[in-house]
Design a protein around this motif. Sequence first.
Motif, PDB file in Angstrom:
ATOM      1  N   LYS A 105      20.390  29.819   8.152  1.00 41.57           N
ATOM      2  CA  LYS A 105      20.214  30.614   6.931  1.00 41.57           C
ATOM      3  C   LYS A 105      21.309  31.660   6.820  1.00 41.57           C
ATOM      4  O   LYS A 105      21.859  31.894   5.721  1.00 41.57           O
ATOM      5  CB  LYS A 105      18.839  31.291   6.942  1.00 41.57           C
ATOM      6  N   ASP A 106      21.663  32.304   7.918  1.00 42.40           N
ATOM      7  CA  ASP A 106      22.770  33.261   7.883  1.00 42.40           C
ATOM      8  C   ASP A 106      24.073  32.567   7.490  1.00 42.40           C
ATOM      9  O   ASP A 106      24.890  33.122   6.742  1.00 42.40           O
ATOM     10  CB  ASP A 106      22.935  33.930   9.249  1.00 42.40           C
ATOM     11  N   LEU A 107      24.267  31.347   7.989  1.00 45.00           N
ATOM     12  CA  LEU A 107      25.480  30.596   7.657  1.00 45.00           C
ATOM     13  C   LEU A 107      25.534  30.263   6.173  1.00 45.00           C
ATOM     14  O   LEU A 107      26.571  30.433   5.523  1.00 45.00           O
ATOM     15  CB  LEU A 107      25.542  29.317   8.495  1.00 45.00           C
ATOM     16  N   THR A 108      24.421  29.777   5.618  1.00 48.58           N
ATOM     17  CA  THR A 108      24.442  29.409   4.200  1.00 48.58           C
ATOM     18  C   THR A 108      24.491  30.632   3.294  1.00 48.58           C
ATOM     19  O   THR A 108      24.969  30.543   2.155  1.00 48.58           O
ATOM     20  CB  THR A 108      23.236  28.530   3.842  1.00 48.58           C
ATOM     21  N   ASP A 109      24.009  31.780   3.789  1.00 48.50           N
ATOM     22  CA  ASP A 109      24.199  33.020   3.029  1.00 48.50           C
ATOM     23  C   ASP A 109      25.676  33.381   2.966  1.00 48.50           C
ATOM     24  O   ASP A 109      26.184  33.838   1.933  1.00 48.50           O
ATOM     25  CB  ASP A 109      23.424  34.167   3.678  1.00 48.50           C
ATOM     26  N   ALA A 110      26.374  33.188   4.104  1.00 48.70           N
ATOM     27  CA  ALA A 110      27.797  33.528   4.163  1.00 48.70           C
ATOM     28  C   ALA A 110      28.659  32.452   3.517  1.00 48.70           C
ATOM     29  O   ALA A 110      29.708  32.759   2.935  1.00 48.70           O
ATOM     30  CB  ALA A 110      28.225  33.721   5.618  1.00 48.70           C
ATOM     31  N   LEU A 111      28.230  31.204   3.621  1.00 49.37           N
ATOM     32  CA  LEU A 111      28.966  30.066   3.067  1.00 49.37           C
ATOM     33  C   LEU A 111      28.025  29.190   2.248  1.00 49.37           C
ATOM     34  O   LEU A 111      27.497  28.187   2.744  1.00 49.37           O
ATOM     35  CB  LEU A 111      29.576  29.235   4.200  1.00 49.37           C
ATOM     36  N   PRO A 112      27.752  29.539   1.005  1.00 50.45           N
ATOM     37  CA  PRO A 112      26.811  28.753   0.195  1.00 50.45           C
ATOM     38  C   PRO A 112      27.185  27.283   0.070  1.00 50.45           C
ATOM     39  O   PRO A 112      26.308  26.434  -0.151  1.00 50.45           O
ATOM     40  CB  PRO A 112      26.859  29.459  -1.169  1.00 50.45           C
ATOM     41  N   SER A 113      28.439  26.953   0.254  1.00 45.38           N
ATOM     42  CA  SER A 113      28.855  25.560   0.176  1.00 45.38           C
ATOM     43  C   SER A 113      28.231  24.705   1.271  1.00 45.38           C
ATOM     44  O   SER A 113      28.238  23.467   1.188  1.00 45.38           O
ATOM     45  CB  SER A 113      30.379  25.460   0.258  1.00 45.38           C
ATOM     46  N   LYS A 114      27.703  25.335   2.312  1.00 43.63           N
ATOM     47  CA  LYS A 114      27.068  24.606   3.401  1.00 43.63           C
ATOM     48  C   LYS A 114      25.638  24.185   3.079  1.00 43.63           C
ATOM     49  O   LYS A 114      25.027  23.452   3.851  1.00 43.63           O
ATOM     50  CB  LYS A 114      27.070  25.455   4.681  1.00 43.63           C
ATOM     51  N   ILE A 115      25.100  24.658   1.962  1.00 42.97           N
ATOM     52  CA  ILE A 115      23.757  24.215   1.566  1.00 42.97           C
ATOM     53  C   ILE A 115      23.842  22.751   1.170  1.00 42.97           C
ATOM     54  O   ILE A 115      24.574  22.382   0.257  1.00 42.97           O
ATOM     55  CB  ILE A 115      23.211  25.058   0.404  1.00 42.97           C
ATOM     56  N   GLY A 116      23.089  21.914   1.877  1.00 41.87           N
ATOM     57  CA  GLY A 116      23.182  20.480   1.674  1.00 41.87           C
ATOM     58  C   GLY A 116      22.055  19.917   0.837  1.00 41.87           C
ATOM     59  O   GLY A 116      21.405  20.610   0.051  1.00 41.87           O
ATOM     60  N   ARG A 117      21.805  18.639   1.050  1.00 44.75           N
ATOM     61  CA  ARG A 117      20.815  17.908   0.252  1.00 44.75           C
ATOM     62  C   ARG A 117      19.388  18.283   0.676  1.00 44.75           C
ATOM     63  O   ARG A 117      19.182  18.818   1.758  1.00 44.75           O
ATOM     64  CB  ARG A 117      21.022  16.409   0.424  1.00 44.75           C
ATOM     65  N   PRO A 118      18.409  17.980  -0.167  1.00 44.44           N
ATOM     66  CA  PRO A 118      17.010  18.213   0.212  1.00 44.44           C
ATOM     67  C   PRO A 118      16.639  17.389   1.442  1.00 44.44           C
ATOM     68  O   PRO A 118      17.262  16.364   1.746  1.00 44.44           O
ATOM     69  CB  PRO A 118      16.229  17.748  -1.020  1.00 44.44           C
ATOM     70  N   ASN A 119      15.623  17.841   2.149  1.00 46.73           N
ATOM     71  CA  ASN A 119      15.163  17.143   3.344  1.00 46.73           C
ATOM     72  C   ASN A 119      13.721  16.696   3.175  1.00 46.73           C
ATOM     73  O   ASN A 119      12.988  17.211   2.327  1.00 46.73           O
ATOM     74  CB  ASN A 119      15.309  18.043   4.573  1.00 46.73           C
ATOM     75  N   LYS A 120      13.307  15.736   3.983  1.00 48.81           N
ATOM     76  CA  LYS A 120      11.976  15.148   3.832  1.00 48.81           C
ATOM     77  C   LYS A 120      10.856  16.086   4.245  1.00 48.81           C
ATOM     78  O   LYS A 120       9.678  15.821   3.942  1.00 48.81           O
ATOM     79  CB  LYS A 120      11.879  13.856   4.631  1.00 48.81           C
ATOM     80  N   PHE A 121      11.182  17.183   4.914  1.00 50.71           N
ATOM     81  CA  PHE A 121      10.161  18.138   5.327  1.00 50.71           C
ATOM     82  C   PHE A 121       9.897  19.200   4.267  1.00 50.71           C
ATOM     83  O   PHE A 121       9.067  20.075   4.467  1.00 50.71           O
ATOM     84  CB  PHE A 121      10.568  18.806   6.638  1.00 50.71           C
ATOM     85  N   LYS A 122      10.603  19.130   3.176  1.00 53.03           N
ATOM     86  CA  LYS A 122      10.456  20.073   2.074  1.00 53.03           C
ATOM     87  C   LYS A 122      10.810  21.499   2.494  1.00 53.03           C
ATOM     88  O   LYS A 122      10.339  22.475   1.907  1.00 53.03           O
ATOM     89  CB  LYS A 122       9.044  20.020   1.487  1.00 53.03           C
ATOM     90  N   ILE A 123      11.636  21.622   3.508  1.00 48.65           N
ATOM     91  CA  ILE A 123      12.161  22.928   3.895  1.00 48.65           C
ATOM     92  C   ILE A 123      13.311  23.260   2.957  1.00 48.65           C
ATOM     93  O   ILE A 123      14.185  22.419   2.728  1.00 48.65           O
ATOM     94  CB  ILE A 123      12.660  22.909   5.349  1.00 48.65           C
ATOM     95  N   PRO A 124      13.348  24.449   2.390  1.00 50.05           N
ATOM     96  CA  PRO A 124      14.476  24.798   1.522  1.00 50.05           C
ATOM     97  C   PRO A 124      15.800  24.525   2.238  1.00 50.05           C
ATOM     98  O   PRO A 124      15.975  24.906   3.399  1.00 50.05           O
ATOM     99  CB  PRO A 124      14.270  26.293   1.274  1.00 50.05           C
ATOM    100  N   PRO A 125      16.737  23.832   1.583  1.00 53.31           N
ATOM    101  CA  PRO A 125      17.943  23.386   2.278  1.00 53.31           C
ATOM    102  C   PRO A 125      18.840  24.504   2.788  1.00 53.31           C
ATOM    103  O   PRO A 125      19.691  24.254   3.633  1.00 53.31           O
ATOM    104  CB  PRO A 125      18.663  22.537   1.225  1.00 53.31           C
ATOM    105  N   GLN A 126      18.646  25.715   2.314  1.00 53.03           N
ATOM    106  CA  GLN A 126      19.435  26.815   2.861  1.00 53.03           C
ATOM    107  C   GLN A 126      18.977  27.199   4.268  1.00 53.03           C
ATOM    108  O   GLN A 126      19.666  27.943   4.969  1.00 53.03           O
ATOM    109  CB  GLN A 126      19.399  28.044   1.943  1.00 53.03           C
TER     110      GLN A 126
END
Length: 367
Positions: A94-115
Amino acid sequence: MDTESRILATRVAFAIGLLLTSPSTHGVMSPATAQPTALSARQADALEAYNHALSNFKSILAERRRQIDAHQELPNLPGQALYLARIDMMSTYKDLTDALPSKIGRPNKFKIPPQYFDADNEPLVDEYRALFDIMEAPPAYAQKSATPFKDVVELGTAIARAKGLDAADADVAGRISLGLFFAETSGTQNAGNARSNSYKGSFQTSPSEDRNGQKKWGVFKERIAAFDRQLIARDDKEEGRAAGIDQRYNHWTAVRNGLMNAHAELFGQIPAIVKTLPDTIDQMKFFELIQIIPTPARSALRSGNLLDYRISEPRIMGYLRNNGIFALGQTERTRTSASFREIFDAMWLFNIKFEQARAKFEEIRSR
């Protein structure tokens, strides 16, 4: 329920999705591990922290698998290190995707927010789950039920009816009870606990909580006998079956005692709770908070302004974080207060379990 005693004993390892596995099963490089160019200092630090957390989790996971396969004695609380490493992996992602939003990927089967979760890690879940299934296997003497989900619904519904609720509101109690079963053990009866030496069984109660629930049931069951002799006959049968063992390892008595210990006293307020929380998932979340932060949850209900009732005590915020609420990422970890509406929204790690419980309840009721 004694709040302090639940710090290391909650079932979030069951409830929140479970993540990584051993390095040998991770065949695809995560986008987060590919070194980007021209990173700022913050971005580089976030990437390094995530890669370290990911590596640490894999290392602990591989070690636990090796120990189990070699039939070696496991350390005390063998799931705790895995749990903390997984939380660290999600938090640093989460810290990484906050710093680099481009790292937010596709949805996952666990329904966890991808960030919060790299979907490339989905194949790792099976190994993590398999290890916990081994570490939390019931003892040989545990007494299973052929109808574990139906048992939970029937007990919750009967207790609510004995509290004076009508059929519709008693059904709500049955659904909430099933939600608690899924939240505590993912619907696994007689579960052990790889993160606690105290909390065991289908409702993850301590010995004192189980005894307290059993005592309350003893003076309560006559109310149910007045309208459901069949349920009391089943109860008498299970009492006899569980004679001489820890009642937490008989599914029926564990559920019964767990509900009587912490939740039955609030079932009478279900009509008011439903009016304030019309969403069925929010209803389950409130009763799960009775497990996690019982005193503030009851105070919020008594306040007459449940959703806006605010918590700011650091100790209580710590209990929430120990259960995966406001625990992931620096922004969440530094939060100093929250309203109950904000807490409900932050309990998204529980959503998949409560959705499973709701679907199972509808299945039971449609038969």
